[in-house]
Design a protein around this motif. Structure first.
Motif, PDB file in Angstrom:
ATOM      1  N   THR A   1       0.829  -1.207   0.000  1.00 41.84           N
ATOM      2  CA  THR A   1       0.000   0.000   0.000  1.00 41.84           C
ATOM      3  C   THR A   1       0.866   1.262   0.000  1.00 41.84           C
ATOM      4  OG1 THR A   1      -1.678  -1.234   1.217  1.00 41.84           O
ATOM      5  CG2 THR A   1      -1.901   1.146   1.217  1.00 41.84           C
ATOM      6  N   ILE A   2       1.945   1.229   0.771  1.00 44.15           N
ATOM      7  CA  ILE A   2       2.842   2.393   0.836  1.00 44.15           C
ATOM      8  C   ILE A   2       3.566   2.588  -0.496  1.00 44.15           C
ATOM      9  CG2 ILE A   2       4.908   3.328   1.966  1.00 44.15           C
ATOM     10  CD1 ILE A   2       3.861   1.680   4.512  1.00 44.15           C
ATOM     11  N   ALA A   3       4.001   1.491  -1.101  1.00 42.94           N
ATOM     12  CA  ALA A   3       4.693   1.584  -2.397  1.00 42.94           C
ATOM     13  C   ALA A   3       3.750   2.137  -3.470  1.00 42.94           C
ATOM     14  CB  ALA A   3       5.229   0.213  -2.812  1.00 42.94           C
ATOM     15  N   LYS A   4       2.495   1.674  -3.438  1.00 36.79           N
ATOM     16  CA  LYS A   4       1.504   2.134  -4.415  1.00 36.79           C
ATOM     17  C   LYS A   4       1.237   3.632  -4.232  1.00 36.79           C
ATOM     18  CE  LYS A   4      -3.327   1.275  -5.507  1.00 36.79           C
ATOM     19  NZ  LYS A   4      -4.458   0.727  -4.756  1.00 36.79           N
ATOM     20  N   LEU A   5       1.131   4.026  -2.981  1.00 36.10           N
ATOM     21  CA  LEU A   5       0.902   5.439  -2.679  1.00 36.10           C
ATOM     22  C   LEU A   5       2.076   6.300  -3.174  1.00 36.10           C
ATOM     23  CD1 LEU A   5      -0.997   7.396  -1.092  1.00 36.10           C
ATOM     24  CD2 LEU A   5       0.488   7.017   0.882  1.00 36.10           C
ATOM     25  N   ALA A   6       3.278   5.799  -2.981  1.00 36.49           N
ATOM     26  CA  ALA A   6       4.463   6.534  -3.427  1.00 36.49           C
ATOM     27  C   ALA A   6       4.440   6.717  -4.942  1.00 36.49           C
ATOM     28  CB  ALA A   6       5.730   5.795  -2.997  1.00 36.49           C
ATOM     29  N   ARG A   7       3.968   5.683  -5.631  1.00 37.46           N
ATOM     30  CA  ARG A   7       3.869   5.769  -7.087  1.00 37.46           C
ATOM     31  C   ARG A   7       2.817   6.808  -7.482  1.00 37.46           C
ATOM     32  NH1 ARG A   7       2.707   0.603  -7.739  1.00 37.46           N
ATOM     33  NH2 ARG A   7       4.638  -0.096  -6.777  1.00 37.46           N
ATOM     34  N   GLN A   8       1.623   6.706  -6.840  1.00 37.98           N
ATOM     35  CA  GLN A   8       0.529   7.632  -7.153  1.00 37.98           C
ATOM     36  C   GLN A   8       0.917   9.080  -6.884  1.00 37.98           C
ATOM     37  OE1 GLN A   8      -2.527   6.150  -4.596  1.00 37.98           O
ATOM     38  NE2 GLN A   8      -3.357   4.728  -6.098  1.00 37.98           N
ATOM     39  N   GLU A   9       1.602   9.277  -5.766  1.00 38.03           N
ATOM     40  CA  GLU A   9       1.936  10.635  -5.322  1.00 38.03           C
ATOM     41  C   GLU A   9       3.217  11.156  -5.962  1.00 38.03           C
ATOM     42  OE1 GLU A   9       0.496  12.743  -2.962  1.00 38.03           O
ATOM     43  OE2 GLU A   9      -1.270  11.461  -2.765  1.00 38.03           O
ATOM     44  N   LYS A  10       3.865  10.299  -6.757  1.00 36.84           N
ATOM     45  CA  LYS A  10       5.175  10.628  -7.324  1.00 36.84           C
ATOM     46  C   LYS A  10       6.125  11.117  -6.227  1.00 36.84           C
ATOM     47  CE  LYS A  10       3.680  11.691 -12.034  1.00 36.84           C
ATOM     48  NZ  LYS A  10       2.230  11.331 -11.876  1.00 36.84           N
ATOM     49  N   ALA A  11       6.171  10.364  -5.143  1.00 37.57           N
ATOM     50  CA  ALA A  11       7.025  10.733  -4.012  1.00 37.57           C
ATOM     51  C   ALA A  11       8.493  10.572  -4.382  1.00 37.57           C
ATOM     52  CB  ALA A  11       6.688   9.865  -2.807  1.00 37.57           C
ATOM     53  N   ASP A  12       9.319  11.413  -3.782  1.00 39.53           N
ATOM     54  CA  ASP A  12      10.759  11.318  -4.017  1.00 39.53           C
ATOM     55  C   ASP A  12      11.422  10.394  -3.013  1.00 39.53           C
ATOM     56  OD1 ASP A  12      11.105  13.527  -6.074  1.00 39.53           O
ATOM     57  OD2 ASP A  12      10.005  14.551  -4.473  1.00 39.53           O
ATOM     58  N   GLU A  13      10.774  10.232  -1.872  1.00 44.22           N
ATOM     59  CA  GLU A  13      11.414   9.478  -0.797  1.00 44.22           C
ATOM     60  C   GLU A  13      10.375   8.897   0.159  1.00 44.22           C
ATOM     61  OE1 GLU A  13      14.954  11.467   0.778  1.00 44.22           O
ATOM     62  OE2 GLU A  13      14.121  11.119   2.769  1.00 44.22           O
TER      63      GLU A  13
ATOM     64  N   SER B   1       9.450  -2.887   6.469  1.00 47.03           N
ATOM     65  CA  SER B   1      10.607  -2.123   5.976  1.00 47.03           C
ATOM     66  C   SER B   1      11.420  -2.967   4.992  1.00 47.03           C
ATOM     67  CB  SER B   1      11.471  -1.620   7.132  1.00 47.03           C
ATOM     68  OG  SER B   1      11.674  -2.634   8.085  1.00 47.03           O
ATOM     69  N   GLY B   2      11.574  -4.256   5.276  1.00 43.39           N
ATOM     70  CA  GLY B   2      12.331  -5.140   4.384  1.00 43.39           C
ATOM     71  C   GLY B   2      11.696  -5.240   3.012  1.00 43.39           C
ATOM     72  N   ARG B   3      10.385  -5.405   2.994  1.00 37.23           N
ATOM     73  CA  ARG B   3       9.666  -5.516   1.715  1.00 37.23           C
ATOM     74  C   ARG B   3       9.737  -4.191   0.957  1.00 37.23           C
ATOM     75  NH1 ARG B   3       8.149  -8.149  -2.046  1.00 37.23           N
ATOM     76  NH2 ARG B   3       6.123  -7.937  -3.076  1.00 37.23           N
ATOM     77  N   LEU B   4       9.620  -3.087   1.682  1.00 40.91           N
ATOM     78  CA  LEU B   4       9.669  -1.779   1.023  1.00 40.91           C
ATOM     79  C   LEU B   4      11.024  -1.523   0.386  1.00 40.91           C
ATOM     80  CD1 LEU B   4       7.575   0.646   3.220  1.00 40.91           C
ATOM     81  CD2 LEU B   4       7.389   0.311   0.744  1.00 40.91           C
ATOM     82  N   VAL B   5      12.089  -1.973   1.044  1.00 38.48           N
ATOM     83  CA  VAL B   5      13.418  -1.815   0.449  1.00 38.48           C
ATOM     84  C   VAL B   5      13.437  -2.499  -0.915  1.00 38.48           C
ATOM     85  CG1 VAL B   5      15.832  -2.537   0.643  1.00 38.48           C
ATOM     86  CG2 VAL B   5      14.685  -1.502   2.607  1.00 38.48           C
ATOM     87  N   GLN B   6      12.697  -3.608  -1.039  1.00 31.65           N
ATOM     88  CA  GLN B   6      12.675  -4.338  -2.311  1.00 31.65           C
ATOM     89  C   GLN B   6      11.760  -3.715  -3.349  1.00 31.65           C
ATOM     90  OE1 GLN B   6      11.680  -8.284  -0.623  1.00 31.65           O
ATOM     91  NE2 GLN B   6      13.659  -8.922  -1.455  1.00 31.65           N
ATOM     92  N   ILE B   7      10.616  -3.161  -2.933  1.00 31.72           N
ATOM     93  CA  ILE B   7       9.614  -2.758  -3.941  1.00 31.72           C
ATOM     94  C   ILE B   7       9.370  -1.256  -4.056  1.00 31.72           C
ATOM     95  CG2 ILE B   7       8.405  -4.982  -3.711  1.00 31.72           C
ATOM     96  CD1 ILE B   7       6.183  -3.440  -2.186  1.00 31.72           C
ATOM     97  N   ALA B   8      10.028  -0.444  -3.229  1.00 36.13           N
ATOM     98  CA  ALA B   8       9.781   1.003  -3.291  1.00 36.13           C
ATOM     99  C   ALA B   8      10.116   1.550  -4.671  1.00 36.13           C
ATOM    100  CB  ALA B   8      10.612   1.716  -2.229  1.00 36.13           C
ATOM    101  N   PRO B   9       9.260   2.438  -5.207  1.00 36.37           N
ATOM    102  CA  PRO B   9       9.515   3.017  -6.526  1.00 36.37           C
ATOM    103  C   PRO B   9      10.451   4.225  -6.458  1.00 36.37           C
ATOM    104  CG  PRO B   9       7.427   3.790  -5.698  1.00 36.37           C
ATOM    105  CD  PRO B   9       7.956   2.835  -4.665  1.00 36.37           C
ATOM    106  N   CYS B  10      10.942   4.537  -5.258  1.00 35.33           N
ATOM    107  CA  CYS B  10      11.788   5.723  -5.095  1.00 35.33           C
ATOM    108  C   CYS B  10      12.823   5.442  -4.011  1.00 35.33           C
ATOM    109  CB  CYS B  10      10.919   6.923  -4.707  1.00 35.33           C
ATOM    110  SG  CYS B  10       9.983   6.643  -3.180  1.00 35.33           S
TER     111      CYS B  10
END
Ligand SMILES: Nc1ncnc2c1ncn2[C@@H]1O[C@H](COP(=O)(O)OP(=O)(O)OP(=O)(O)O)[C@@H](O)[C@H]1O
Ligand SMILES: [Mg+2]
Length: 139
Positions: A92-104, A124-133
């Motif tokens: 959900t956090i990764a998707k939100l980062a994509r939608q919001e075009k977050a830098d970090e 946190s471990g999963r986010l390190v793998q899938i974060a778009p930023c």
């Protein structure tokens, strides 16, 4: 302007992640979005109108968390948007980062479940793998 997402779960290390987001915002004028992801089947299976009482109970903790975060940011002169989302936290956090075009994205290395001596939690471990930023893991 730089856009930062900070993920909070009410743990000590997520508080530290929030502090870091506020610090970055005061230093570089970043825009901060603070998110808590609510897990739980009730939340996902029903609409708000269908279960108003249960919904209110489910949202009590996230609302409190997010209000505290907003207060802390305000005290530091930082404007912070808050958001409670339902779903699996990392996805959900990764998707939100994509939608919001977050830098970090900023997270704690561990969260509320820091029982064993693993260095990274599953979120946190999963986010390190899938974060778009860029992802910053605070410990
Ligand atoms: N539900 C959530 N909503 C928003 N952010 C979260 C959520 N859960 C965790 N986080 C973020 O991820 C960080 C690490 O927490 P994580 O859940 O990965 O570790 P943990 O709770 O120690 O272990 P576990 O994997 O057993 O849950 C937290 O400090 C917080 O920044
Ligand atoms: Mg956790």
């Amino acid at each position: 302007m730089k856009k930062i997402i900070v993920a909070v779960d009410g743990s000590e290390l997520s508080d530290k992640a929030l502090d870091r987001a506020i610090f970055e915002a005061t230093r570089h004028g970043a825009e901060v979005l603070c998110v808590n992801v609510v897990e739980g089947l009730t939340f996902l299976a029903y609409k708000r109108e269908e279960i108003p009482d249960a919904w209110e109970r489910l949202m009590r903790e996230p609302n409190k968390l997010l209000a505290e975060a907003a207060q802390k940011a305000e005290a530091a002169g930082v404007r912070l948007r808050t958001l409670a989302e339902a779903g699996r936290p990392a996805e959900t956090i990764a998707k939100l980062a994509r939608q919001e075009k977050a830098d970090e994205i900023i997270v704690g290395s561990r969260g509320k479940n820091a029982l064993d001596n693993m260095l990274l939690g599953s979120v946190s471990g999963r986010l390190v793998q899938i974060a778009p930023c860029t992802i910053v893991v605070v410990r």
